[in-house]
Every structure is written in C-alpha cells, then in structure tokens.
Design a protein around this motif. Structure first.
Motif, PDB file in Angstrom:
ATOM      1  N   GLY A   7      -2.594   2.778   1.913  1.00  0.00           N
ATOM      2  CA  GLY A   7      -3.255   2.385   0.677  1.00  0.00           C
ATOM      3  C   GLY A   7      -4.554   1.645   0.937  1.00  0.00           C
ATOM      4  N   VAL A   8      -4.555   0.766   1.925  1.00  0.00           N
ATOM      5  CA  VAL A   8      -5.773   0.043   2.282  1.00  0.00           C
ATOM      6  C   VAL A   8      -6.809   1.002   2.860  1.00  0.00           C
ATOM      7  N   ILE A   9      -6.377   1.957   3.674  1.00  0.00           N
ATOM      8  CA  ILE A   9      -7.303   2.970   4.195  1.00  0.00           C
ATOM      9  C   ILE A   9      -7.913   3.770   3.043  1.00  0.00           C
ATOM     10  N   ALA A  10      -7.097   4.057   2.027  1.00  0.00           N
ATOM     11  CA  ALA A  10      -7.601   4.784   0.854  1.00  0.00           C
ATOM     12  C   ALA A  10      -8.601   3.947   0.068  1.00  0.00           C
ATOM     13  N   GLY A  11      -8.431   2.621   0.075  1.00  0.00           N
ATOM     14  CA  GLY A  11      -9.216   1.762  -0.808  1.00  0.00           C
ATOM     15  C   GLY A  11     -10.404   1.075  -0.178  1.00  0.00           C
ATOM     16  N   PHE A  12     -10.492   1.058   1.152  1.00  0.00           N
ATOM     17  CA  PHE A  12     -11.590   0.374   1.834  1.00  0.00           C
ATOM     18  C   PHE A  12     -12.301   1.354   2.767  1.00  0.00           C
ATOM     19  N   TYR A  13     -13.587   1.100   2.977  1.00  0.00           N
ATOM     20  CA  TYR A  13     -14.361   1.930   3.887  1.00  0.00           C
ATOM     21  C   TYR A  13     -14.244   1.362   5.293  1.00  0.00           C
ATOM     22  N   ASP A  14     -13.656   2.148   6.192  1.00  0.00           N
ATOM     23  CA  ASP A  14     -13.524   1.772   7.598  1.00  0.00           C
ATOM     24  C   ASP A  14     -12.891   0.386   7.761  1.00  0.00           C
ATOM     25  N   PRO A  15     -11.667   0.184   7.272  1.00  0.00           N
ATOM     26  CA  PRO A  15     -11.035  -1.133   7.363  1.00  0.00           C
ATOM     27  C   PRO A  15     -10.707  -1.513   8.800  1.00  0.00           C
ATOM     28  N   ASP A  16     -10.666  -2.814   9.050  1.00  0.00           N
ATOM     29  CA  ASP A  16     -10.327  -3.313  10.379  1.00  0.00           C
ATOM     30  C   ASP A  16      -9.658  -4.671  10.235  1.00  0.00           C
ATOM     31  N   GLY A  17      -8.353  -4.717  10.442  1.00  0.00           N
ATOM     32  CA  GLY A  17      -7.660  -5.988  10.318  1.00  0.00           C
ATOM     33  C   GLY A  17      -6.172  -5.810  10.163  1.00  0.00           C
ATOM     34  N   MET A  18      -5.578  -6.722   9.420  1.00  0.00           N
ATOM     35  CA  MET A  18      -4.138  -6.740   9.203  1.00  0.00           C
ATOM     36  C   MET A  18      -3.851  -6.614   7.705  1.00  0.00           C
ATOM     37  N   VAL A  19      -2.951  -5.695   7.365  1.00  0.00           N
ATOM     38  CA  VAL A  19      -2.516  -5.534   5.983  1.00  0.00           C
ATOM     39  C   VAL A  19      -1.261  -6.372   5.783  1.00  0.00           C
ATOM     40  N   GLY A  20      -1.251  -7.161   4.728  1.00  0.00           N
ATOM     41  CA  GLY A  20      -0.060  -7.913   4.350  1.00  0.00           C
ATOM     42  C   GLY A  20       0.332  -7.567   2.936  1.00  0.00           C
ATOM     43  N   ASP A  21       1.497  -6.984   2.759  1.00  0.00           N
ATOM     44  CA  ASP A  21       1.989  -6.582   1.434  1.00  0.00           C
ATOM     45  C   ASP A  21       3.149  -7.487   1.063  1.00  0.00           C
ATOM     46  N   MET A  22       2.913  -8.397   0.117  1.00  0.00           N
ATOM     47  CA  MET A  22       3.944  -9.331  -0.320  1.00  0.00           C
ATOM     48  C   MET A  22       4.495  -8.895  -1.663  1.00  0.00           C
ATOM     49  N   GLY A  23       5.758  -8.523  -1.679  1.00  0.00           N
ATOM     50  CA  GLY A  23       6.436  -8.182  -2.915  1.00  0.00           C
ATOM     51  C   GLY A  23       7.400  -9.276  -3.319  1.00  0.00           C
TER      52      GLY A  23
END
Length: 506
Positions: free
Chosen positions: A133-149
């Motif tokens: 989802g982050v790859i879909a939403g950001f251009y060339d992302p680089d980092g850590m995804v944190g999904d808090m539900g």
C-alpha cells in the motif's frame, strides 16, 4: 431527437468497480473503487466502528455485541456492492479474527452475511499488504512501514518496490487498552519492552522515513495539523518532524482528549485510543530515530489491489497516472496536455534550466492538469483549479508538490503575481517551487492563446531561448494570432527570465 446517454461520463472506462471489505479489530469498512488501476479512486467509503478486538487479549473471545454489529454491517455492505454492480469484492480479516477462539465461527457467519469468501491474513501477509500500500501511495519510498490497527502492529521494511520481512506484535490500540487495564504507564512499558525485542527493525529505521499507516495515527496527524495551524488539511504524505512529534505525542498522552484542538473531527469511539497510538509512535521515534514520520492514507486495502496489477502497470508513476486520468476526464483535449508537457520540456532544455527528477514529474503533472478547470466560470477558474488540485486524491505527491501544482494552474488563470494567492500555500511550496510555478504558468499563458487547448497546434509553434531572446515561432497561417494579448504574455515571460521577447512568423 438524439438519444441522451445516461452512462456516467465522469468515470474512466476501466471496467466495473472493485471493492475491499476490511474486517479489522476496531472497524469494519467497505471501500469501493472506480476500477482496478494504478491510481485507484474510491467511489464509496463507509466504516462501522464495531470494536471486534476489544477484550480479545484478556478474554480470548470476540465480544458478542461487537460480532452482531459487524454482521449487520457486512449484510449492509453486500447490498451496497450489489447496488454499485461491483465486479469483484475482496474480503479480508486481520488480528481480532485471527486471535480469538470464536474467530472461525465468526468468519463463517461473516462470509454468509457478505456473500463472499473471507481471506484471514496472517501477520506476515498483513505486513506485506501494508508495505505494498505504501509502495502504491508514495514515489520511491525508503524506510519502515508501521501499520497500527486495533489488535496489532505490523512493521516491515520497504525500499523502492522491494518489501522486506515483516513482523507483527500485539500492540494495537484496543489490545493495549485491554492488557494494560487502561493504564497508560503500563501500556508504555509493554510497548517499550516489545519493541526492544525487535532491535533489527528499528535499527534499520535510523535516518530513514517511518510510514505511519492506520486510522489512529491519521487521527493524531489531524490533531497535529490543527495544533500547528497547518494550511493543507490532507492526510496523505503529511510529514511530522520527529522532535516536534515527540512534544505533541507527549501532550496527547498527558492531556484529556476533550481539550485537544479539533478533537471533534475524531470519532468518539476512536478518541480513547489516541493516547495508545501516541505511546506506540513515541517509542518508535525514540528507539528508531527516523528522519521523518510520513502519514499514509494507503495501507492494506490499496496494497491488496496493487498486488493484482500487472508488473508494467505497477511500475507507472502514481502521480502521473492520476494526472493522466484527470486530464482524460476533465480537459477539452487530453492529447493537448501531453503536447504541453513536450512543449514546455523543449523550452526548459533551451534555456538550460536545471530540473531535478522530482521537478520534472511535477511539471509534467501540472501540464496534464492545466485545463481541468475550463468548465468553471472564468472569474473562478484559478480558485477552483487550485482547490481541486490541492485537495485532490493524488498518490506519489508530497505537500510542497501539491502546492506547486495548485499554484501553477492558479497563476495560469489569474496572472503571475504571487500576491494574488494565500501566503500560507506559498509558505508550503517554498521559494524555489513558487518561482518554478510562475515560470510554468507563464509558458501556459502563451500556449493556450496559440492552441486554444486543441491538439496538434503546439508542435507547430515552438518556443525557445536564443541568446538573450525568448522566441515564439509561428507558421505563416498562424501569424494573425500574434496580437497584443499574446505578445503581452510573451513579454511577461521575458521579464521573468530577463530576456527580450520575439515573435517570428515563418
């Protein structure tokens, strides 16, 4: 009399809608999208805060009342999908149904209620979907995804289109509220101990971006914007400086939520979870030391759809894909927008103006969006275009970039004076992008009186720099276009560049 078509003309012809039903620990949500594409656009979005994950950590069971609310919501969503003639419905369930002893029975009843099979995502699958989802939403992302539900926190590394190995921890808002007995001090200790057991994830975050996914963190970002009087109320790609974030998060943990500015924008059911979301984000910042926190409106749902795209479509720039869609739907001649990209690019090369890759993307997107306000009243085209773009559902676009796009089209309609627009959006863009926006607008203000927004014209009328002159070449049959209005706009461009304007009739 010619028959009137009742087919929607404002929607892309990319097939029937697709939908995601997300059975989460806190909410059950339906999002229907226009179709499967690189720039997915929601046509309907509804959530019901059921609280399925409440007390699961201590009782091991889904609450009966929450189950009943969820089943009623799913039955409603089934009718809505039928009404919208959705072609495919993807139903997914996450931590609460995964961890509860009565989860299997609930999922069986849920499948009957919504009329679809349900995919129960593992923690690793949920982490991967969030990263996509982050790859879909950001251009060339680089980092850590944190999904808090509500029930869990997923962490996963992302770099470009590459997804690392994910980890899931029981650090969702409802889970923390449950196991801590409502004690924020105890919750903080639980979070810190859990994160310290995963040092390799947070060590990889140092100096990179933390992409915050999830409704609680979006709600915190909304309150942060209100507290800082931020001029653009768009969540996606909103950046929080870590030092400022720590001060704000500490305030959220200590304050009565009722006293927080703009708290009315957060649903009452979510307000008690804000402090737990603040605790988790604070510990991630302290231990991981990211360079920035980027709020993502894209997550598991968009990741599931992104994963279904063919490789070539996945590689498309999300911003240019969205701008191309709007160009197709709202411009007088979509091909003209493409030609405007090429026409301005040739001029930029002729004056040897340095342009970063990001600035090139922005200029091309602005050219595609330049004519989307033509149906508005002439006195309000600039203002309406600015609002459409500044608040549009764009992916792959940061907030300074939004300001640049909006200003470019505003100046195109309203003239090049920077005094005509709010100082707040100018502050967001910054001096360099403001000057780039004025330059592009000056080019557009020459292009449109020549081409009348029709395709095939601009290639015949090149604009170029020649020594100290800026030269517009017109073929002889277009010579009468060189009236006072056009030459005045050419002079305005020359003034910006400190060059002499010249019109040459070939």
């Amino acid at each position: 009399m010619k028959a009137v078509s009742h087919e929607a003309q404002g929607r892309l012809k990319i097939g029937r809608p697709v939908a995601i039903i997300d059975i989460g620990s806190n909410s059950v949500r339906l999002v229907a999208y226009e179709g499967l594409s690189r720039a997915v656009t929601p046509i309907y979005n509804e959530k019901v805060l059921c609280g399925l994950g409440r007390h699961v950590a201590t009782t091991g069971r889904l609450d009966d009342e929450a189950v009943d609310r969820a089943l009623r919501a799913l039955a409603r969503f089934r009718v809505l999908c039928d009404t919208m003639q959705v072609s495919e419905v993807f139903v997914l369930a996450t931590a609460a149904a995964r961890d509860a002893s009565n989860g299997p029975a609930f999922l069986e009843a849920a499948a009957k209620a919504c009329g679809q099979p349900i995919s129960l995502l593992s923690g690793a699958e949920e982490a991967r979907a969030s990263a996509l989802g982050v790859i879909a939403g950001f251009y060339d992302p680089d980092g850590m995804v944190g999904d808090m539900g509500g029930g869990s926190l997923e962490l996963v590394d992302v770099q470009g289109s590459q997804v690392g190995q994910g980890i899931t921890m029981p650090l969702g808002g409802l889970a923390l509220q449950d196991v801590s007995g409502g004690s924020l001090r105890k919750a903080q200790r639980i979070v810190r101990e859990a994160l310290e057991r995963a040092p390799e994830y947070l060590e990889n975050l140092h100096g990179r971006t933390f992409y915050a996914v999830g409704g609680t963190w979006r709600a915190l970002a909304r309150l942060h914007q209100a507290a800082r009087d931020y001029p653009l109320h768009v969540m996606h790609s909103y950046i929080i400086d870590p030092d400022d974030g720590l001060d704000f998060l500490h305030l959220v943990e200590e304050a009565d939520s009722k006293t927080l500015k703009d708290i009315e924008s957060v649903s009452e059911a979510r307000r008690p979870l804000l402090a737990y979301g603040a605790i988790v984000l604070e510990e991630i910042i302290r231990l991981g030391e990211p360079k920035e926190v980027a709020i993502s409106a894209f997550g598991v749902r968009e990741g599931i759809l992104f994963d279904r795209l063919d490789p070539q479509t996945r590689e498309r720039d999300p911003l240019l894909a969205a701008a191309s869609d709007l160009n197709l739907l709202r411009s007088r001649s979509p091909r003209h927008g493409v030609e405007l990209c090429q026409w301005t690019e040739a001029f930029i090369r002729s004056i040897d103006l340095p342009e970063t890759e990001h600035e090139t993307r922005l200029r091309r997107a602005a050219c595609l969006l330049a004519d989307i306000g033509w149906r508005a009243h002439p006195d309000y085209r600039g203002e309406q275009s600015l609002n459409l773009i500044a608040y549009g559902a764009f992916a792959g676009l940061d907030h300074p970039g939004r300001a640049y796009l909006a200003l470019s089209i505003f100046f195109r309609h309203e003239g090049l004076s920077p005094d005509k627009v709010s100082s707040r959006i100018k502050t967001l863009a910054g001096p360099r992008l403001i000057e780039r926006a004025r330059l592009l607008a000056a080019l557009m203000r020459i292009a449109y009186p020549v081409s009348v927004a029709m395709e095939g014209v601009l290639p015949q009328a090149p604009l170029m720099a020649r020594g100290s002159q800026v030269v517009l070449q017109l073929p002889s049959h277009m010579g009468p276009l060189a009236n006072e209005r056009l030459t005045g706009r050419l002079r305005a461009l020359g003034k910006l560049l400190n060059m002499d304007p010249v019109v040459e009739i070939q």
